[in-house]
Design an enzyme around this catalytic site. Sequence first.
Site, PDB file in Angstrom:
ATOM      1  N   HIS A 128     -30.792   1.579  -3.358  1.00  0.00           N
ATOM      2  CA  HIS A 128     -30.673   2.580  -3.957  1.00  0.00           C
ATOM      3  C   HIS A 128     -29.502   2.370  -5.226  1.00  0.00           C
ATOM      4  CE1 HIS A 128     -33.485   5.022  -1.940  1.00  0.00           C
ATOM      5  NE2 HIS A 128     -32.709   4.647  -0.674  1.00  0.00           N
ATOM      6  N   LYS A 146     -10.346  -2.289   6.984  1.00  0.00           N
ATOM      7  CA  LYS A 146      -9.542  -3.272   7.808  1.00  0.00           C
ATOM      8  C   LYS A 146      -9.374  -4.746   6.541  1.00  0.00           C
ATOM      9  CE  LYS A 146      -7.879  -1.453  10.629  1.00  0.00           C
ATOM     10  NZ  LYS A 146      -8.340  -0.131  10.321  1.00  0.00           N
ATOM     11  N   CYS A 150       8.767   7.422   6.178  1.00  0.00           N
ATOM     12  CA  CYS A 150      10.171   6.681   6.354  1.00  0.00           C
ATOM     13  C   CYS A 150      10.562   6.728   7.640  1.00  0.00           C
ATOM     14  CB  CYS A 150      11.269   7.420   5.350  1.00  0.00           C
ATOM     15  SG  CYS A 150      10.762   7.438   3.310  1.00  0.00           S
TER      16      CYS A 150
HETATM   17  C1  AGP Z   1      -5.691   2.867   9.452  1.00  0.00           C
HETATM   18  O1  AGP Z   1      -5.708   1.340   9.453  1.00  0.00           O
HETATM   19  C2  AGP Z   1      -5.036   3.273   8.127  1.00  0.00           C
HETATM   20  N1  AGP Z   1      -3.593   2.631   8.282  1.00  0.00           N
HETATM   21  C3  AGP Z   1      -5.214   4.509   7.637  1.00  0.00           C
HETATM   22  O2  AGP Z   1      -6.425   4.715   7.273  1.00  0.00           O
HETATM   23  C4  AGP Z   1      -4.776   5.801   9.008  1.00  0.00           C
HETATM   24  O3  AGP Z   1      -5.991   5.559  10.044  1.00  0.00           O
HETATM   25  C5  AGP Z   1      -4.878   7.046   8.384  1.00  0.00           C
HETATM   26  O4  AGP Z   1      -3.503   7.068   7.453  1.00  0.00           O
HETATM   27  C6  AGP Z   1      -4.511   8.111   9.340  1.00  0.00           C
HETATM   28  O5  AGP Z   1      -3.533   7.920  10.086  1.00  0.00           O
HETATM   29  P1  AGP Z   1      -3.593   8.893  11.273  1.00  0.00           P
HETATM   30  O6  AGP Z   1      -4.442   8.410  12.282  1.00  0.00           O
HETATM   31  O7  AGP Z   1      -2.096   8.664  11.874  1.00  0.00           O
HETATM   32  O8  AGP Z   1      -3.323  10.149  11.102  1.00  0.00           O
END
Ligand code: AGP
Length: 614
Positions: free
Chosen positions: A507, A488, A2
Amino acid sequence: MCGIIGYVGPRVARDVVVSGLRRMEYRGYDSAGVAVITDGALEVRKKAGKIGNLIAELDEAPLPDTEIGIGHTRWATHGGPTDANAHPHVSGNGRIALIHNGIIENFAALRLELETRGVALASQTDTEVAAQLLGVEVGAGADLADAMRTVCRRLEGAFTLVAIDATQPDRLVAARRNSPLVVGVGEGESFVASDVSAFIEFTRNAVELGQDQVVDVSRDGFTVTDFDGSPAVSHPFEVTWDLSAAEKAGYDWFMRKEIFEQPKAVADTLLGRYTTDGALKLDELHIPEAELRSIDKIIIVACGTAYYAGLVAKYAIEHWTRVACEVEIASEFRYRDPIITRSTLVVTISQSGETADTLMAIRHAREQHAKVIAICNTNGSTIPRESDAVLYTHAGPEIGVASTKGFLTQVAACYLLGLYLAQVRGTMFGDEIGRWMGELAATPPLIQQVLDGLDPIKQLAAQFIDKKSVLFLGRHVGYPVALEGALKLKEIAYLHAEGFPAGELKHGPIALVEHGTPIFVVVPPQGRDQLHDKVVSNIQEVRARGALTVVLAEEGDAEVEPYADVIFALPRVSTLLQPLVATIPLQFFACELATLKGYDVDQPRNLAKSVTVE
Ligand code: AGP
C-alpha cells in the site's frame, strides 16, 4: 534524564560522589559536576562531556577531602551541554549548591523575577533559577529545609533537587516531584540519589520518597515532610540485587550482557506466579477479582520499546480474554481525550518506572477513575507507586540505554497478566490456561537456544556496515517485533530503519524497495492459519524487486528457503509467544553492527536510559 547523588558521612565525599556518578552515567552524559563544602565555603568542579572530563578536571584542580558532597551527570534540557550549564549550580551569595533532575516548566517567569530583583544568572538553565531562589531564602535567614519547601511550592514541572548550604557542612536537603529520588541509609552515613545503583556498594537499605516531599538528611538519619512542612510517610525497602549485577561481567557492553541475561530474566519474571498445573497466582496485584471481572476495556499505555511490548500484549490479551485492548503511545494518550470509565483497566509498561510521558498518562487515567496496573522493572520508582497495582518484571538492572531484557520480560509479564485475566474472567478453561502457561514456562531454554546460535547474525552484521536503510516486516505479533528490530538499529547503530506490517508494504512503502534493499522478515510459525503463507507471499513480492531478504522463520520451514538470502532458524513456539525468540537476533544484530561501527552501544548519542521529561 540526569543522575544525581548526595553524600554525608565519614568517607571522602568527593570519591563517593564520583563513584556514584559513574554508575549513573547511563542516565545522561552531557556534563558532570561535583560540589563540596570546605571551611564554610562551596567548592565546585564541573565540565561538559562525559564523566571522564570531570575526572580530568579533578586531577587538574583537586577538591579537598570533605565529608559532604553532591554530584550530577546531565542530560541537557534547557541550555546546551556546556561547562556553565553543568550542575551543580551555585547561588549568587555563594551559600547554596544545587543539582536537579527534571524540568522546571515555569523557570522563565522565575528567571525574570530574579533578574528584576537584581540577581545575575550565570547559565541558561532552569536549574539555576531554583539555586538562586534558595540562595535568596537562606540569605534572608530561612532554614535550609524551610527554604526548600518555600521554593518547591513555587516550582511547576518535574524536579528532583538536592541542595547543600555552605554554612551547614553536615546536612543535605532534597525534594522531589515527578522525578526519582531514593535515600540510602548507612551506618553513620546517608545518601540521596536518582537510583540505588549510585550507593548500592555502600548500603542496600533504601527509602523511596513520595510525590511532593522534602527530605532533610544528616549522617545519622533523615526526616521527611510534604511541601507544606507536615510530616510525611516514606517507604523503606531493601535492594535485592548486588553491585556485580550492575557490572558488565566480562561483556564489552551492558547491552550485550543484558541480551544474554534474557533466559534468566524471563524465568525470574515467571517464577512463583503459577502453580504446577499452570494456574496463575498474581495475588501481588491486590485487585479484587470481581473488579477484574467488571473490566470492559483495557488500554495499554507506554513509550518506545515498552509500547511495542504492549502491541504484542494486545494480540495475546484479546485472544485470551475477549476484552477489547487498545495500545496507546503515552505522550499522545491524554491529549486525545480518551474514553475512560470505572470499567477501564489501564496497563502501563515501563522498565524504569520514571518515564514522564507514561507517568502523566496514568495520572490522567486515574483522574478518570480507571484502575491502573503497572508492569515495571524498577522497585521504588514513581510509576508503580502511582498505580493501583504493580506486576514487577524481574530482569534485574538494565543499564544499556537500549532495552533488551526489559522488553522480553515486559512481554512475558503481559502474557502472565493476559492469562490471569482469562482465568479470573473464566474466558478460558483451566487446562487451556495450563497449556499456555506450560509453554510460556518452557521458553527460557528456547531463548538460550537462540543465543547459542547467533554466529550467522554476527557474520551478517559485517555485511551491513555501509547500508543506509533497512526495512523490517512482520504480521500479527511479528509486526511489533519488526518495529522493535527497527528501533534497536536506529538507536544504537544510528541507521535508518522502519518496521511495517508485512501486508501494508504493497500500500505504498514497497516503492522503497530496489535492488539490494535489505529487508528483515519475521515469519510466523507454519500451521493453522494463512498467516504464514501470506508472509511468504510478501517475501516473494520484495524479492521480485531485488530486496536482500533476511528471514527469521521457525526451524524446518522449507517454504521460505527459496526466497531467503539469509535464513535464521527460530525454535518452534506458538505464534503468540514467538516474540520471545524472534526479537533476540534483531537485538544482537543491532548490537553487533553498532560495535562494528565503533559506536557507544550502552550510551548512544542523544539518548538517556530514563526519559523523565515530557
Ligand atoms: C528502548 O530501547 C528505548 N531506550 C526507549 O524506547 C524506552 O523503551 C522508552 O523510553 C520507555 O522507557 P521505559 O520502559 O523506562 O518507560
